[in-house]
Write an enzyme that holds these catalytic residues in place. Structure first.
Site, PDB file in Angstrom:
ATOM      1  N   ASP A  13      14.696-103.032 -44.550  1.00 53.30           N
ATOM      2  CA  ASP A  13      15.961-102.632 -43.927  1.00 53.30           C
ATOM      3  C   ASP A  13      16.700-101.612 -44.794  1.00 53.30           C
ATOM      4  O   ASP A  13      16.447-101.490 -45.987  1.00 53.30           O
ATOM      5  CB  ASP A  13      16.869-103.855 -43.754  1.00 53.30           C
ATOM      6  N   ASP A  14      17.655-100.942 -44.173  1.00 52.20           N
ATOM      7  CA  ASP A  14      18.595-100.037 -44.852  1.00 52.20           C
ATOM      8  C   ASP A  14      17.936 -98.777 -45.403  1.00 52.20           C
ATOM      9  O   ASP A  14      18.434 -98.173 -46.361  1.00 52.20           O
ATOM     10  CB  ASP A  14      19.349-100.755 -45.997  1.00 52.20           C
ATOM     11  N   HIS A 134      22.417-103.958 -38.286  1.00 50.39           N
ATOM     12  CA  HIS A 134      22.843-104.118 -39.677  1.00 50.39           C
ATOM     13  C   HIS A 134      23.828-105.285 -39.740  1.00 50.39           C
ATOM     14  O   HIS A 134      24.758-105.363 -38.935  1.00 50.39           O
ATOM     15  CB  HIS A 134      23.513-102.813 -40.126  1.00 50.39           C
TER      16      HIS A 134
END
Length: 310
Positions: A13-14, A134
């Protein structure tokens, strides 16, 4: 369990958060430790991340962000219910508070989600095969309906539903964090029907809350996978539907590897947060690339893949 084929999507993620996050995720992908990434299009290095994904052929989806940093939709950057008094998103808990008070305009939520899909398309040259949220904003009340509509409109097939088997038995998670996780779980249960109605799919099993940051270890990942499979298989069969010998189970493991962000570089408009600057990111990276984790996958007939391989 031996006969079982497991398809494991390890999602970093991110992606796009900062140069060091990008580098860490790419290193993990090249080491065979991550098989899929989720891009923050409002991240400070989103364009670079998209280039890296193209260069190394990394399967990439969209990490929809309504809680950290700035919107990508021009109209919403100046005056919108999604912003706090400083002109940024409300934050992980602030977003939830504003939502529960009825302060968020759902048409603005939809507008921003669509703008993020469009920007993703612009950066990568294709629509995201999967799209999640998110800080798990996509399963929140009201938001879940708008999120599902956007996925259906763009024909995005896959998402993430963060219901983690065995979460309740993880006594190493501090109570305040566990409360947040149980809230995410409850929201997720209430989202299943909405996503189903819109024809959206997700892997059979989700893992990632119990293995985040300092809690990640090779044995934790193994036991989370094993616990989840056992629980999943115990649910599936009934006299009318015996388990086929060659059942395939799909799992998504959510991870956050990277090299720690260095101030002031990174973030989504307001600089990197504490988790991003902490050693926990590096700890995840170092754990995920351990050879014994890779060899475990092989002996257990676990095949790493991405959403487009499902």
């Amino acid at each position: 369990l031996r006969m079982l084929q497991v398809k494991l999507i390890v999602t970093g993620d991110d992606f796009g958060y900062c140069p060091r996050r990008n580098q860490g995720i790419v290193d993990c992908f090249l080491a065979g430790a991550v098989s899929n990434v989720s891009l923050l299009v409002n991240g400070s290095t989103a364009a670079d991340a998209a280039k890296l994904a193209k260069r190394y052929n990394i399967p990439i989806g969209l990490h929809a962000n309504l809680s950290e940093g700035s919107p990508v939709c021009e109209v919403l950057k100046t005056n919108s219910s999604l912003l706090n008094q400083h002109g940024f998103f409300h934050g992980k808990m602030g977003f939830r508070t504003a939502l529960s008070k009825g302060l968020l305009n759902m048409s603005e939520v939809k507008q921003e989600l669509k703008a993020q899909v469009e920007l993703f398309h612009e950066l990568t040259g294709h629509l995201p095969p999967h799209m999640d949220g998110h800080q798990h904003i996509h399963v929140l009340p009201e938001v879940r309906h708008v999120f599902a509509e956007v996925l259906e409109e763009y024909g995005i097939k896959y998402t993430r539903v963060p219901i983690e088997p065995g979460l309740h038995n993880c006594d190493w998670i501090p109570p305040s964090l566990m409360d947040f996780y149980l809230g995410v779980e409850e929201d997720s249960f209430n989202t299943v029907d909405v996503f189903t109605k819109h024809g959206i799919r997700w892997p059979d099993i989700y893992i990632g809350l119990s293995t985040m940051g300092k809690n990640m270890s090779v044995s934790n990942i193994w036991s989370a996978i094993d616990t989840a499979i056992v629980e999943f298989m115990s649910k599936v069969p009934s006299p009318a539907h015996p388990v086929p010998q060659s059942r395939t189970v799909t799992i998504e493991l959510m991870v956050h590897p990277g090299y720690p962000s260095v101030l002031p570089i990174g973030g989504c408009g307001e600089g990197p947060d504490d988790f991003s600057q902490s050693w926990e990111r590096l700890h995840e990276l170092q754990t995920l690339i351990k050879p014994e984790l890779q060899s475990h996958y092989r002996t257990r007939n676990i095949q790493l893949c991405s959403f487009k391989d499902l």
